[in-house]
Design a protein around this motif. Structure first.
Motif, short mmCIF file in Angstrom:
data_model
loop_
_atom_site.label_atom_id
_atom_site.label_comp_id
_atom_site.label_asym_id
_atom_site.label_seq_id
_atom_site.Cartn_x
_atom_site.Cartn_y
_atom_site.Cartn_z
N ASN A 12 0.83 -1.21 0.00
CA ASN A 12 0.00 0.00 0.00
C ASN A 12 0.86 1.26 0.00
N TYR A 13 1.95 1.24 0.76
CA TYR A 13 2.86 2.39 0.77
C TYR A 13 3.53 2.57 -0.59
N VAL A 14 3.90 1.46 -1.22
CA VAL A 14 4.50 1.51 -2.56
C VAL A 14 3.49 2.11 -3.53
N GLN A 15 2.23 1.69 -3.45
CA GLN A 15 1.20 2.23 -4.34
C GLN A 15 0.96 3.71 -4.09
N THR A 16 1.06 4.14 -2.83
CA THR A 16 0.93 5.57 -2.52
C THR A 16 2.05 6.34 -3.19
N ALA A 17 3.28 5.82 -3.12
CA ALA A 17 4.42 6.47 -3.78
C ALA A 17 4.20 6.55 -5.29
N GLN A 18 3.67 5.48 -5.87
CA GLN A 18 3.38 5.49 -7.31
C GLN A 18 2.33 6.55 -7.64
N ALA A 19 1.31 6.66 -6.81
CA ALA A 19 0.25 7.66 -7.04
C ALA A 19 0.82 9.08 -6.98
N LEU A 20 1.90 9.27 -6.22
CA LEU A 20 2.54 10.59 -6.15
C LEU A 20 3.34 10.90 -7.41
N GLY A 21 3.64 9.87 -8.21
CA GLY A 21 4.38 10.08 -9.45
C GLY A 21 5.72 9.36 -9.51
N PHE A 22 6.05 8.56 -8.50
CA PHE A 22 7.30 7.80 -8.54
C PHE A 22 7.10 6.55 -9.38
N GLN A 23 8.04 6.29 -10.30
CA GLN A 23 7.93 5.10 -11.15
C GLN A 23 8.42 3.85 -10.42
N LYS A 24 9.34 4.02 -9.48
CA LYS A 24 9.90 2.88 -8.76
C LYS A 24 9.82 3.13 -7.25
N ALA A 25 9.53 2.06 -6.52
CA ALA A 25 9.53 2.13 -5.06
C ALA A 25 9.86 0.75 -4.52
N THR A 26 10.67 0.72 -3.46
CA THR A 26 11.12 -0.54 -2.88
C THR A 26 11.19 -0.41 -1.37
N VAL A 27 10.70 -1.43 -0.66
CA VAL A 27 10.80 -1.49 0.80
C VAL A 27 11.66 -2.70 1.13
N VAL A 28 12.74 -2.46 1.90
CA VAL A 28 13.68 -3.52 2.25
C VAL A 28 13.76 -3.64 3.77
N ASN A 29 13.69 -4.87 4.26
CA ASN A 29 13.82 -5.17 5.69
C ASN A 29 15.27 -4.95 6.11
N ARG A 30 15.52 -4.15 7.15
CA ARG A 30 16.88 -3.86 7.59
C ARG A 30 17.53 -5.03 8.32
N THR A 31 16.75 -5.96 8.81
CA THR A 31 17.31 -7.09 9.55
C THR A 31 17.95 -8.13 8.63
N ASN A 32 17.24 -8.46 7.53
CA ASN A 32 17.71 -9.56 6.68
C ASN A 32 17.78 -9.20 5.19
N TYR A 33 17.58 -7.94 4.84
CA TYR A 33 17.65 -7.45 3.46
C TYR A 33 16.56 -8.02 2.55
N GLN A 34 15.54 -8.61 3.13
CA GLN A 34 14.43 -9.13 2.34
C GLN A 34 13.64 -7.96 1.75
N THR A 35 13.31 -8.08 0.47
CA THR A 35 12.46 -7.07 -0.16
C THR A 35 11.03 -7.35 0.26
N LEU A 36 10.41 -6.38 0.91
CA LEU A 36 9.06 -6.54 1.45
C LEU A 36 7.98 -6.09 0.48
N ALA A 37 8.31 -5.13 -0.39
CA ALA A 37 7.36 -4.63 -1.38
C ALA A 37 8.14 -3.89 -2.46
N TYR A 38 7.59 -3.85 -3.68
CA TYR A 38 8.27 -3.21 -4.79
C TYR A 38 7.29 -2.93 -5.91
N THR A 39 7.70 -2.06 -6.81
CA THR A 39 6.85 -1.72 -7.95
C THR A 39 6.93 -2.81 -9.03
#
Length: 157
Positions: A12-39
């Motif tokens: 949902n946060y990634v989609q909010t960033a896209q709605a603002l006009g960002f073409q790419k968005a990525t959320v990464v977990n700081r503990t294990n570097y797992q990608t949690l969400a992406y465009t």
């Protein structure tokens, strides 16, 4: 919004960033570097070569962003010149490469990275319509901070 620990909430946060006009968005977990969400599948931390130098985008996330000696930030397969940073805590950096802006924000549990296009002033496309994009790198930073990052900060992520 769903509980922040759920993958759909990060998306949902990634989609909010896209709605603002960002073409790419990525959320990464700081503990294990797992990608949690992406465009898209392509918009995740990767390793690549810049000439003879090996770039590890996870290491870019780990680096001390407050260090003024760090002049570039590599993510999304590109090297960006840092134009704005949190000089005290290293909580965020803003970089540009041509008309592309990248913004990375470090929270307690995640890194949130976005990228979008800045427009040239007064530029219009062939149909005489204004070209979409952010007015500047700082304009993009202000928008993502206000509509995404501040909410994450308030929730204690």
């Amino acid at each position: 919004m769903a509980e922040q620990g759920q993958g759909s909430s990060w998306q949902n946060y990634v989609q909010t960033a896209q709605a603002l006009g960002f073409q790419k968005a990525t959320v990464v977990n700081r503990t294990n570097y797992q990608t949690l969400a992406y465009t898209s599948q392509a918009d995740i931390a990767t390793a690549w070569k810049d000439g003879d130098s090996q770039i590890n985008e996870n290491q870019e996330l780990l680096d001390n962003w407050a260090d003024a000696k760090k002049r570039t930030f590599c993510f999304y397969g590109s090297k960006f010149n840092i134009v704005l940073r949190d000089e005290e805590d290293g909580a965020y950096i803003v970089g540009v490469k041509g008309n592309i802006v990248v913004i990375a924000r470090q929270f307690n549990t995640i890194w949130f990275i976005v990228s979008g296009v800045t427009k040239k002033k007064g530029k219009k496309n062939d149909d005489n319509k204004k070209v979409s994009g952010f007015g500047s790198a700082s304009d993009a930073f202000n928008k993502v901070s206000k509509d995404v990052y501040d909410a994450l900060e308030d929730s204690g992520v």
